[in-house]
Design a protein around this motif. Structure first.
Motif, mmCIF file in Angstrom:
data_model
loop_
_atom_site.group_PDB
_atom_site.id
_atom_site.type_symbol
_atom_site.label_atom_id
_atom_site.label_comp_id
_atom_site.label_asym_id
_atom_site.label_seq_id
_atom_site.Cartn_x
_atom_site.Cartn_y
_atom_site.Cartn_z
ATOM 1 N N MET A 74 -12.378 6.555 4.407
ATOM 2 C CA MET A 74 -12.178 6.608 5.853
ATOM 3 C C MET A 74 -10.942 5.826 6.307
ATOM 4 N N THR A 75 -10.532 4.843 5.522
ATOM 5 C CA THR A 75 -9.364 4.016 5.870
ATOM 6 C C THR A 75 -8.455 3.893 4.647
ATOM 7 N N PRO A 76 -7.813 4.981 4.233
ATOM 8 C CA PRO A 76 -7.032 4.977 2.997
ATOM 9 C C PRO A 76 -5.830 4.036 3.032
ATOM 10 N N GLY A 82 -2.431 -5.650 -0.645
ATOM 11 C CA GLY A 82 -2.702 -6.457 -1.831
ATOM 12 C C GLY A 82 -4.091 -7.072 -1.839
ATOM 13 N N TRP A 83 -4.582 -7.472 -0.669
ATOM 14 C CA TRP A 83 -5.921 -8.076 -0.612
ATOM 15 C C TRP A 83 -6.985 -7.090 -1.096
ATOM 16 N N MET A 84 -6.786 -5.796 -0.798
ATOM 17 C CA MET A 84 -7.760 -4.794 -1.225
ATOM 18 C C MET A 84 -7.727 -4.621 -2.743
ATOM 19 N N HIS A 85 -6.542 -4.681 -3.331
ATOM 20 C CA HIS A 85 -6.432 -4.589 -4.787
ATOM 21 C C HIS A 85 -7.162 -5.768 -5.432
ATOM 22 N N ALA A 86 -6.960 -6.970 -4.874
ATOM 23 C CA ALA A 86 -7.637 -8.158 -5.396
ATOM 24 C C ALA A 86 -9.149 -8.030 -5.224
ATOM 25 N N LYS A 87 -9.585 -7.547 -4.057
ATOM 26 C CA LYS A 87 -11.017 -7.383 -3.800
ATOM 27 C C LYS A 87 -11.618 -6.394 -4.794
ATOM 28 N N LEU A 88 -10.983 -5.257 -4.987
ATOM 29 C CA LEU A 88 -11.505 -4.253 -5.912
ATOM 30 C C LEU A 88 -11.596 -4.795 -7.336
ATOM 31 N N VAL A 134 -14.098 -13.066 -2.484
ATOM 32 C CA VAL A 134 -14.114 -11.736 -1.866
ATOM 33 C C VAL A 134 -14.248 -11.851 -0.346
ATOM 34 N N VAL A 135 -15.146 -12.689 0.110
ATOM 35 C CA VAL A 135 -15.336 -12.847 1.563
ATOM 36 C C VAL A 135 -14.053 -13.356 2.219
ATOM 37 N N PHE A 136 -13.401 -14.346 1.610
ATOM 38 C CA PHE A 136 -12.151 -14.832 2.189
ATOM 39 C C PHE A 136 -11.075 -13.752 2.198
ATOM 40 N N LEU A 137 -10.994 -12.953 1.153
ATOM 41 C CA LEU A 137 -10.022 -11.867 1.114
ATOM 42 C C LEU A 137 -10.281 -10.858 2.229
#
Length: 143
Positions: A74-76, A82-88, A134-137
């Motif tokens: 829904m939000t590509p 970068g935060w999403m890459h780290a989270k994943l 993860v929460v902080f990211l």
């Protein structure tokens, strides 16, 4: 209807359920490791561990992934951050931790545990540390 909000709420509920299991199962292992194999208490722990892992943790992990991937669909644009890459990456580590706990559970079920209570006390901290990062990211989106 706010489909994104519904999916996000279901994702958060799934994460809470999954984290509860990831935090509780190694605590059960701490207590189980101090019991002699075959004792009534050890057998009770086997049932508790199996039910927690199979009935709560596995479905919660799968739901976390499904709703998380749905939010990404829904939000590509988040895939450029970068935060999403780290989270994943950290969620992959949490998933590996989940499966590692599954192997430990099977070892206990077969009365073949080779780890100490200290080992499980330390292992109990891994999901906590990953969750904090993860929460902080997610909240701060630092990069």
């Amino acid at each position: 209807m706010d489909w994104y909000g519904i999916v996000k709420a279901l994702h958060v509920i799934s994460v809470i359920s999954w984290m509860a299991g990831l935090l509780y199962l190694p605590r059960l292992f701490v207590y189980h490791a101090s019991e002699p194999p075959g004792s009534a208490t050890a057998e009770t722990f086997k049932v508790m561990e199996r039910r927690l892992y199979r009935a709560i943790m596995n479905p919660a992990m799968m739901a976390t992934w499904v709703f998380g991937l749905a939010m990404l669909w829904m939000t590509p644009g988040w895939l450029e951050d970068g935060w999403m890459h780290a989270k994943l990456f950290l969620v992959l580590v949490l998933t590996a931790t989940h499966h590692m706990m599954g192997r430990w559970r099977k070892a206990f079920a077969a009365d073949e545990n080779g780890n100490s209570t200290r080992f499980y006390r330390i292992a109990n901290e891994i999901p906590t540390l990953l969750m904090v990062v993860v929460v902080f990211l997610v909240i701060t989106k630092p990069f």
